[in-house]
Design an enzyme around this catalytic site. Sequence first.
Site, PDB file in Angstrom:
ATOM      1  N   LYS A  23       0.982  -1.356   0.057  1.00  0.00           N
ATOM      2  CA  LYS A  23       0.020  -0.103  -0.125  1.00  0.00           C
ATOM      3  C   LYS A  23       0.932   1.074  -0.070  1.00  0.00           C
ATOM      4  O   LYS A  23       0.699   2.138  -0.691  1.00  0.00           O
ATOM      5  CB  LYS A  23      -0.780  -0.051   1.194  1.00  0.00           C
ATOM      6  CG  LYS A  23      -1.328   1.436   1.575  1.00  0.00           C
ATOM      7  CD  LYS A  23      -2.652   1.315   2.616  1.00  0.00           C
ATOM      8  CE  LYS A  23      -2.026   1.844   4.014  1.00  0.00           C
ATOM      9  NZ  LYS A  23      -1.488   3.075   4.341  1.00  0.00           N
ATOM     10  N   ASN A  24       1.893   1.356   0.731  1.00  0.00           N
ATOM     11  CA  ASN A  24       2.958   2.585   1.071  1.00  0.00           C
ATOM     12  C   ASN A  24       3.423   2.880   0.038  1.00  0.00           C
ATOM     13  O   ASN A  24       4.316   3.961  -0.111  1.00  0.00           O
ATOM     14  CB  ASN A  24       3.433   2.426   2.416  1.00  0.00           C
ATOM     15  CG  ASN A  24       2.339   2.594   3.525  1.00  0.00           C
ATOM     16  OD1 ASN A  24       1.102   3.120   3.190  1.00  0.00           O
ATOM     17  ND2 ASN A  24       2.745   2.560   4.798  1.00  0.00           N
ATOM     18  N   ARG A  94      -4.899  10.848   3.730  1.00  0.00           N
ATOM     19  CA  ARG A  94      -3.721  11.786   3.992  1.00  0.00           C
ATOM     20  C   ARG A  94      -2.573  11.762   3.012  1.00  0.00           C
ATOM     21  O   ARG A  94      -2.032  12.550   2.690  1.00  0.00           O
ATOM     22  CB  ARG A  94      -3.231  11.731   5.547  1.00  0.00           C
ATOM     23  CG  ARG A  94      -2.491  12.673   5.886  1.00  0.00           C
ATOM     24  CD  ARG A  94      -1.992  12.224   7.351  1.00  0.00           C
ATOM     25  NE  ARG A  94      -1.331  13.461   7.698  1.00  0.00           N
ATOM     26  CZ  ARG A  94      -0.023  13.787   7.150  1.00  0.00           C
ATOM     27  NH1 ARG A  94       0.625  12.759   6.360  1.00  0.00           N
ATOM     28  NH2 ARG A  94       0.760  14.779   7.621  1.00  0.00           N
ATOM     29  N   ASP A 118      -5.283  12.600  12.208  1.00  0.00           N
ATOM     30  CA  ASP A 118      -6.169  11.449  11.996  1.00  0.00           C
ATOM     31  C   ASP A 118      -6.381  10.765  13.363  1.00  0.00           C
ATOM     32  O   ASP A 118      -5.814  11.362  14.291  1.00  0.00           O
ATOM     33  CB  ASP A 118      -5.535  10.480  10.897  1.00  0.00           C
ATOM     34  CG  ASP A 118      -4.200  10.132  11.131  1.00  0.00           C
ATOM     35  OD1 ASP A 118      -3.791  10.101  12.329  1.00  0.00           O
ATOM     36  OD2 ASP A 118      -3.463   9.657  10.226  1.00  0.00           O
ATOM     37  N   ASP A 306       4.034   0.765  12.114  1.00  0.00           N
ATOM     38  CA  ASP A 306       2.894   0.074  11.765  1.00  0.00           C
ATOM     39  C   ASP A 306       2.754  -1.323  12.330  1.00  0.00           C
ATOM     40  O   ASP A 306       1.764  -1.877  12.232  1.00  0.00           O
ATOM     41  CB  ASP A 306       2.812   0.161  10.174  1.00  0.00           C
ATOM     42  CG  ASP A 306       2.997   1.496   9.691  1.00  0.00           C
ATOM     43  OD1 ASP A 306       2.000   2.310   9.896  1.00  0.00           O
ATOM     44  OD2 ASP A 306       3.981   1.988   9.146  1.00  0.00           O
TER      45      ASP A 306
HETATM   46  N1  EPU Z   1       6.045  14.828  10.381  1.00  0.00           N
HETATM   47  C1  EPU Z   1       6.351  15.872  10.902  1.00  0.00           C
HETATM   48  N2  EPU Z   1       6.326  16.593   9.660  1.00  0.00           N
HETATM   49  C2  EPU Z   1       6.278  16.489   8.328  1.00  0.00           C
HETATM   50  C3  EPU Z   1       6.045  14.983   8.032  1.00  0.00           C
HETATM   51  C4  EPU Z   1       5.815  14.203   9.149  1.00  0.00           C
HETATM   52  O1  EPU Z   1       6.125  16.342  12.016  1.00  0.00           O
HETATM   53  O2  EPU Z   1       6.372  17.036   7.392  1.00  0.00           O
HETATM   54  C5  EPU Z   1       6.122  13.671  11.655  1.00  0.00           C
HETATM   55  C6  EPU Z   1       4.782  12.923  11.830  1.00  0.00           C
HETATM   56  O3  EPU Z   1       3.822  13.695  12.210  1.00  0.00           O
HETATM   57  C7  EPU Z   1       5.277  11.453  12.313  1.00  0.00           C
HETATM   58  C8  EPU Z   1       6.646  11.429  11.651  1.00  0.00           C
HETATM   59  O4  EPU Z   1       6.962  12.551  11.314  1.00  0.00           O
HETATM   60  O5  EPU Z   1       5.362  11.684  13.794  1.00  0.00           O
HETATM   61  C9  EPU Z   1       6.775  10.483  10.691  1.00  0.00           C
HETATM   62  O6  EPU Z   1       6.183  10.594   9.877  1.00  0.00           O
HETATM   63  P1  EPU Z   1       6.282  10.207   8.298  1.00  0.00           P
HETATM   64  O7  EPU Z   1       6.166  11.660   7.311  1.00  0.00           O
HETATM   65  O8  EPU Z   1       7.370   9.561   7.961  1.00  0.00           O
HETATM   66  O9  EPU Z   1       4.955   9.386   7.802  1.00  0.00           O
HETATM   67  P2  EPU Z   1       3.762   9.450   6.390  1.00  0.00           P
HETATM   68  O10 EPU Z   1       4.744   9.540   5.462  1.00  0.00           O
HETATM   69  O11 EPU Z   1       2.994  10.376   6.753  1.00  0.00           O
HETATM   70  C10 EPU Z   1       3.983   7.018   6.018  1.00  0.00           C
HETATM   71  C11 EPU Z   1       2.908   5.620   6.190  1.00  0.00           C
HETATM   72  C12 EPU Z   1       2.593   5.646   7.553  1.00  0.00           C
HETATM   73  C13 EPU Z   1       3.596   5.044   8.274  1.00  0.00           C
HETATM   74  C14 EPU Z   1       4.579   6.116   8.466  1.00  0.00           C
HETATM   75  C15 EPU Z   1       5.817   5.883   9.240  1.00  0.00           C
HETATM   76  C16 EPU Z   1       2.384   5.943   3.912  1.00  0.00           C
HETATM   77  C17 EPU Z   1       1.188   6.250   3.069  1.00  0.00           C
HETATM   78  N3  EPU Z   1       1.999   6.026   4.995  1.00  0.00           N
HETATM   79  O12 EPU Z   1       3.404   7.956   6.459  1.00  0.00           O
HETATM   80  O13 EPU Z   1       1.432   4.155   7.221  1.00  0.00           O
HETATM   81  O14 EPU Z   1       3.000   4.919   9.870  1.00  0.00           O
HETATM   82  O15 EPU Z   1       5.176   6.403   7.266  1.00  0.00           O
HETATM   83  O16 EPU Z   1       6.445   4.684   8.772  1.00  0.00           O
HETATM   84  O17 EPU Z   1       3.273   5.684   3.463  1.00  0.00           O
HETATM   85  C18 EPU Z   1      -0.199   3.147   7.528  1.00  0.00           C
HETATM   86  O18 EPU Z   1       0.045   2.290   6.455  1.00  0.00           O
HETATM   87  O19 EPU Z   1      -1.226   2.585   8.037  1.00  0.00           O
HETATM   88  C19 EPU Z   1       0.391   4.221   7.877  1.00  0.00           C
HETATM   89  C20 EPU Z   1      -0.165   5.102   8.604  1.00  0.00           C
END
Ligand code: EPU
Length: 418
Positions: A23-24, A94, A118, A306
């Site tokens: 998915k990711n 998101r 979320d 996750d």
């Molecule tokens: N963060 C910030 N500022 C930003 C971006 C992130 O503070 O601009 C913080 C977030 O709030 C969080 C941390 O950094 O505390 C990590 O966030 P990250 O950006 O790495 O996560 P993401 O890209 O939003 C993806 C996955 C998530 C998974 C996370 C961490 C996708 C679509 N989602 O999210 O997956 O938990 O990386 O590995 O790729 C899921 O599959 O259920 C899911 C939530």
Amino acid sequence: MVHSLRIRPGGALHGRIRVGGAKNSVLKLMAATILARGTHVLHNVPRISDVDYMAELLRSMGLSVQWLGPDSMEIVRPDAIVSEAPYELVERMRASIVVLGPLLASEGMARVALPGGDDFGPRPIDMHLRALEDLGVRFTTSHGFVEATTDQLVGANLLLEFPSVGATENAMMAGVLATGTTVIDNAAREPEIADLANFLNAMGGSVTGAGSSTVVIEGVTSLHPATHEVIPDRIEAATFLAAIGVAGGEVVVERARIDHMEMLVTKLVDMGMTIDQTPEGLAVCGPERLRSVDVATLPYPGIATDYKPMLVAMLATADGVGIVTENLFAGRFRYIDELVRMGADIRTEGHHAVVRGLPQLSGAPVKAPDIRAGAALAVAALAAEGETIISGADHIERGYEHFVDKLSGIGVDIAVAQ
Ligand code: EPU
């Protein structure tokens, strides 16, 4: 759409279960098709609702998206597209924010609704915006939208404050068409980042170092469409491993790759499982009863946030006490109240949870608060006496394809409840 699932413990699991595409990864690959006009083909695409949401978002921009077979998808990117991601679609998923980089790279402008928080807390996009700003983008935010423009993206040295997956991906998809070299330091190292780099390179991009902390992108002037196979979903694989750990038995988890989940596999072996890579996937054996371990989530290659709900479900029935520390998402413990309703002995204190394992839980009506938590409740139900009804199971469908059929295939007593 499935709203509730009914699960009863059915003893040890046996047979084979196949992991689908990640998915990711696929959501970002779909967004990346914005970068090159023409017909792209993705293989090993999972049949999950998040893929449908991303397809809807791309269609709203003027791309055409259609399934070619059970797991292949064709995406046609026309000459002209609408450079906007509306609130109704971003609000549902998101991950829609990853269209920002490709829209800026190909159109020089984008209007994208700001994602909200979320169920596991606020999720800011400041790092995405900072990285794009460093590449020459100007932003204004008003009425709940980010409006971004650039005359020309210019390669730059980017240092991420935290190895954010989404910020790394947005910066890669912008940098690939920038002039000059972009270096992303403290980049996220997840296998999905390397998958995106491989797709961008298949499109004619020049991305090296993906999968390490430093990603280097030599900008090119144009890209062409590509065909690509999505990597297997390591989190879906981890969910199956957790189910086998809790229920016991011997199962082949087809297509799962140990090199994408080494730290997790080490933990599961410490808990008493046997896991071996074979050419078909992972040969997995669950013990009579799991042993407790301590777990702390960290960015890749650490234990992914996750995986944590699944690990907490496992610890709830393991022998001993395990301490679980969440280092990524502040509020990602909400499903624990549901596990406690199933009789689990879990206390939370800030970002720590203390899980005292019990030989058996007690089936109960519970609610899935998000994708992974929903899957974890299904895992816990395998060790719960009686029947567990999980409502809000549509969350599970966002990230798991054919969840009921796949688990039934290895002997889980699971059915749609309404
Ligand atoms: N963060 C910030 N500022 C930003 C971006 C992130 O503070 O601009 C913080 C977030 O709030 C969080 C941390 O950094 O505390 C990590 O966030 P990250 O950006 O790495 O996560 P993401 O890209 O939003 C993806 C996955 C998530 C998974 C996370 C961490 C996708 C679509 N989602 O999210 O997956 O938990 O990386 O590995 O790729 C899921 O599959 O259920 C899911 C939530």
